[in-house]
Enzyme design. Structure first.
Site, mmCIF file in Angstrom:
data_model
loop_
_atom_site.group_PDB
_atom_site.id
_atom_site.type_symbol
_atom_site.label_atom_id
_atom_site.label_comp_id
_atom_site.label_asym_id
_atom_site.label_seq_id
_atom_site.Cartn_x
_atom_site.Cartn_y
_atom_site.Cartn_z
ATOM 1 N N ARG A 19 7.255 -10.391 9.730
ATOM 2 C CA ARG A 19 8.221 -11.418 10.113
ATOM 3 C C ARG A 19 9.515 -11.397 9.291
ATOM 4 O O ARG A 19 10.422 -12.166 9.541
ATOM 5 C CB ARG A 19 7.584 -12.808 9.976
ATOM 6 C CG ARG A 19 6.757 -13.210 11.151
ATOM 7 C CD ARG A 19 7.682 -13.482 12.355
ATOM 8 N NE ARG A 19 6.907 -13.698 13.558
ATOM 9 C CZ ARG A 19 6.562 -14.901 13.996
ATOM 10 N NH1 ARG A 19 6.889 -15.972 13.341
ATOM 11 N NH2 ARG A 19 5.865 -15.005 15.106
ATOM 12 N N HIS A 44 0.167 0.274 -3.328
ATOM 13 C CA HIS A 44 0.431 1.659 -2.933
ATOM 14 C C HIS A 44 1.820 1.698 -2.275
ATOM 15 O O HIS A 44 1.920 1.704 -1.044
ATOM 16 C CB HIS A 44 -0.661 2.101 -1.949
ATOM 17 C CG HIS A 44 -0.707 3.567 -1.688
ATOM 18 N ND1 HIS A 44 -1.860 4.266 -1.507
ATOM 19 C CD2 HIS A 44 0.282 4.488 -1.554
ATOM 20 C CE1 HIS A 44 -1.600 5.545 -1.283
ATOM 21 N NE2 HIS A 44 -0.299 5.696 -1.300
ATOM 22 N N HIS A 51 4.662 -1.499 3.586
ATOM 23 C CA HIS A 51 3.965 -2.708 3.101
ATOM 24 C C HIS A 51 4.546 -3.115 1.746
ATOM 25 O O HIS A 51 5.492 -3.882 1.686
ATOM 26 C CB HIS A 51 2.438 -2.576 3.139
ATOM 27 C CG HIS A 51 1.861 -1.248 2.769
ATOM 28 N ND1 HIS A 51 1.983 -0.704 1.523
ATOM 29 C CD2 HIS A 51 1.143 -0.356 3.505
ATOM 30 C CE1 HIS A 51 1.353 0.455 1.501
ATOM 31 N NE2 HIS A 51 0.845 0.716 2.689
ATOM 32 N N GLU A 71 -0.715 3.254 -6.895
ATOM 33 C CA GLU A 71 -1.154 4.500 -6.265
ATOM 34 C C GLU A 71 0.014 5.145 -5.534
ATOM 35 O O GLU A 71 0.860 4.442 -4.994
ATOM 36 C CB GLU A 71 -2.176 4.235 -5.169
ATOM 37 C CG GLU A 71 -3.384 3.460 -5.544
ATOM 38 C CD GLU A 71 -4.167 3.048 -4.280
ATOM 39 O OE1 GLU A 71 -5.335 2.697 -4.447
ATOM 40 O OE2 GLU A 71 -3.619 3.059 -3.167
ATOM 41 N N THR A 101 -3.100 6.203 6.269
ATOM 42 C CA THR A 101 -3.692 5.817 4.988
ATOM 43 C C THR A 101 -4.200 7.099 4.330
ATOM 44 O O THR A 101 -4.250 8.143 4.982
ATOM 45 C CB THR A 101 -4.828 4.785 5.198
ATOM 46 O OG1 THR A 101 -5.352 4.397 3.930
ATOM 47 C CG2 THR A 101 -5.959 5.342 6.061
ATOM 48 N N HIS A 191 -11.761 3.357 -0.979
ATOM 49 C CA HIS A 191 -11.502 3.565 0.438
ATOM 50 C C HIS A 191 -12.704 3.163 1.274
ATOM 51 O O HIS A 191 -13.795 3.675 1.092
ATOM 52 C CB HIS A 191 -11.094 5.005 0.780
ATOM 53 C CG HIS A 191 -9.875 5.012 1.657
ATOM 54 N ND1 HIS A 191 -9.938 4.733 2.986
ATOM 55 C CD2 HIS A 191 -8.568 5.172 1.359
ATOM 56 C CE1 HIS A 191 -8.698 4.757 3.467
ATOM 57 N NE2 HIS A 191 -7.845 5.001 2.510
ATOM 58 N N ASP A 192 -12.455 2.216 2.156
ATOM 59 C CA ASP A 192 -13.455 1.743 3.118
ATOM 60 C C ASP A 192 -14.684 1.118 2.460
ATOM 61 O O ASP A 192 -15.754 1.074 3.077
ATOM 62 C CB ASP A 192 -13.869 2.874 4.065
ATOM 63 C CG ASP A 192 -12.698 3.361 4.903
ATOM 64 O OD1 ASP A 192 -11.993 2.502 5.462
ATOM 65 O OD2 ASP A 192 -12.470 4.579 4.977
ATOM 66 N N HIS A 215 -8.515 -3.109 2.513
ATOM 67 C CA HIS A 215 -8.597 -3.450 3.935
ATOM 68 C C HIS A 215 -9.742 -4.419 4.272
ATOM 69 O O HIS A 215 -9.510 -5.484 4.849
ATOM 70 C CB HIS A 215 -8.728 -2.145 4.745
ATOM 71 C CG HIS A 215 -8.582 -2.348 6.202
ATOM 72 N ND1 HIS A 215 -7.367 -2.481 6.827
ATOM 73 C CD2 HIS A 215 -9.519 -2.466 7.171
ATOM 74 C CE1 HIS A 215 -7.559 -2.668 8.107
ATOM 75 N NE2 HIS A 215 -8.853 -2.663 8.355
HETATM 76 N N1 PXP Z 1 -7.745 4.135 -2.966
HETATM 77 C C1 PXP Z 1 -6.668 4.755 -2.443
HETATM 78 C C2 PXP Z 1 -6.165 5.975 -3.135
HETATM 79 C C3 PXP Z 1 -6.025 4.278 -1.293
HETATM 80 O O1 PXP Z 1 -4.959 4.907 -0.787
HETATM 81 C C4 PXP Z 1 -6.504 3.084 -0.699
HETATM 82 C C5 PXP Z 1 -5.794 2.523 0.501
HETATM 83 O O2 PXP Z 1 -4.518 2.106 0.113
HETATM 84 C C6 PXP Z 1 -7.630 2.462 -1.272
HETATM 85 C C7 PXP Z 1 -8.227 3.010 -2.389
HETATM 86 C C8 PXP Z 1 -8.214 1.212 -0.694
HETATM 87 O O3 PXP Z 1 -8.795 1.508 0.543
HETATM 88 P P1 PXP Z 1 -9.226 0.334 1.530
HETATM 89 O O4 PXP Z 1 -7.961 -0.365 1.940
HETATM 90 O O5 PXP Z 1 -9.911 1.032 2.661
HETATM 91 O O6 PXP Z 1 -10.129 -0.578 0.764
#
Ligand code: PXP
Length: 245
Positions: A19, A44, A51, A71, A101, A191-192, A215
């Site tokens: 927005r 990141h 973002h 990151e 991502t 990640h995930d 996420h």
């Molecule tokens: N680690 C790294 C290097 C990433 O790029 C990300 C996503 O920005 C994450 C961890 C976190 O991943 P998620 O958003 O799936 O929890």
């Protein structure tokens, strides 16, 4: 040793940017995550600022009182920003400009000559360096040779495998997690990760120093609120109830 929870707040910035105003307030969100028990804040910043913006990173420098983790791909703009902010940790990721991502780690062997001076530059500025790698022992060993302090294991494939075969998912990550220990490298994971798959990972590898989660955690917060969400993630990691007063 306890695994620390670093909350990745990228998605809060995605919502704000939709927005153009300052709702939700990313900086206030970081403060509140810490107040509710987060042990680190991760961002990141990407070159297109889709973002987290450069301005966010500069503001967060004076706000984050826990571990600030930035990151990104160490091209020149990113490197200058990180050196200016001097966070506790930089996590180097080989992501491309058009990547949705991060979806793979460094080939630390093939990129060893490139990584050595990059890692040294951050370390000389007293910034801990973590290299994002796939769960392959050789990649961990070469991260050590590159001079890194830690590796962050890319847990995307873990999360995918976990949903149909949790034991196989843990077994697939064991050699790399053990290699980090053998090499005396710190170990992060990200990640995930989510409330379903997190406990098994930190229970199997209790020497994981930090998980960074964005996420799923932010999605959970839509239903639970961020205070309750952080409480549940910490409960899942530590297997005990955390009071937040
Ligand atoms: N680690 C790294 C290097 C990433 O790029 C990300 C996503 O920005 C994450 C961890 C976190 O991943 P998620 O958003 O799936 O929890």
């Amino acid at each position: 040793m306890m695994t620390r929870l670093s909350v990745n707040i990228n998605k809060v910035a995605t919502l704000r940017n939709a927005r153009g105003g300052n709702l939700p307030d990313v900086e206030q969100f970081a403060r509140d995550c810490e107040r509710f028990g987060a042990e680190g804040i991760t961002v990141h910043p990407r070159p297109d600022e889709r973002h987290i913006t450069r301005q966010d990173v500069l503001l967060l420098r004076d706000i984050v009182t826990t571990e600030f983790n930035i990151e990104g791909n160490p091209q020149s703009q990113f490197t200058e920003l990180v050196l200016a902010v001097s966070p506790a940790q930089v996590t180097l990721v080989p992501d491309g400009l058009d990547q949705l991502t991060s979806d793979h780690g460094w080939d630390t062997k093939a990129n060893l000559d490139y990584l050595i001076p990059v890692v040294r530059r951050f370390r000389e500025a007293d910034i801990r360096v973590s290299l994002f790698v796939d769960p392959i022992p050789e990649m961990v060993e070469y991260a050590r040779k590159a001079g890194a302090d830690r590796v962050e294991l890319y847990t995307g494939p873990y999360a995918e495998m976990y949903d149909h075969d949790p034991k196989a998912a843990i077994a697939a990550y064991r050699p790399a997690a053990e290699a980090a220990k053998t090499c005396s490298l710190g170990l992060n994971a990200g990640h995930d990760l989510n409330l379903r798959n997190l406990n098994a990972l930190v229970t199997a590898f209790p020497w994981i120093d930090e998980v960074s989660i964005g996420h799923a955690l932010i999605a959970d917060a839509l239903y639970l609120g961020i205070e309750e969400t952080i409480r549940r993630y910490k409960y899942t990691i530590h297997n005990y109830e955390i009071t937040t007063d």
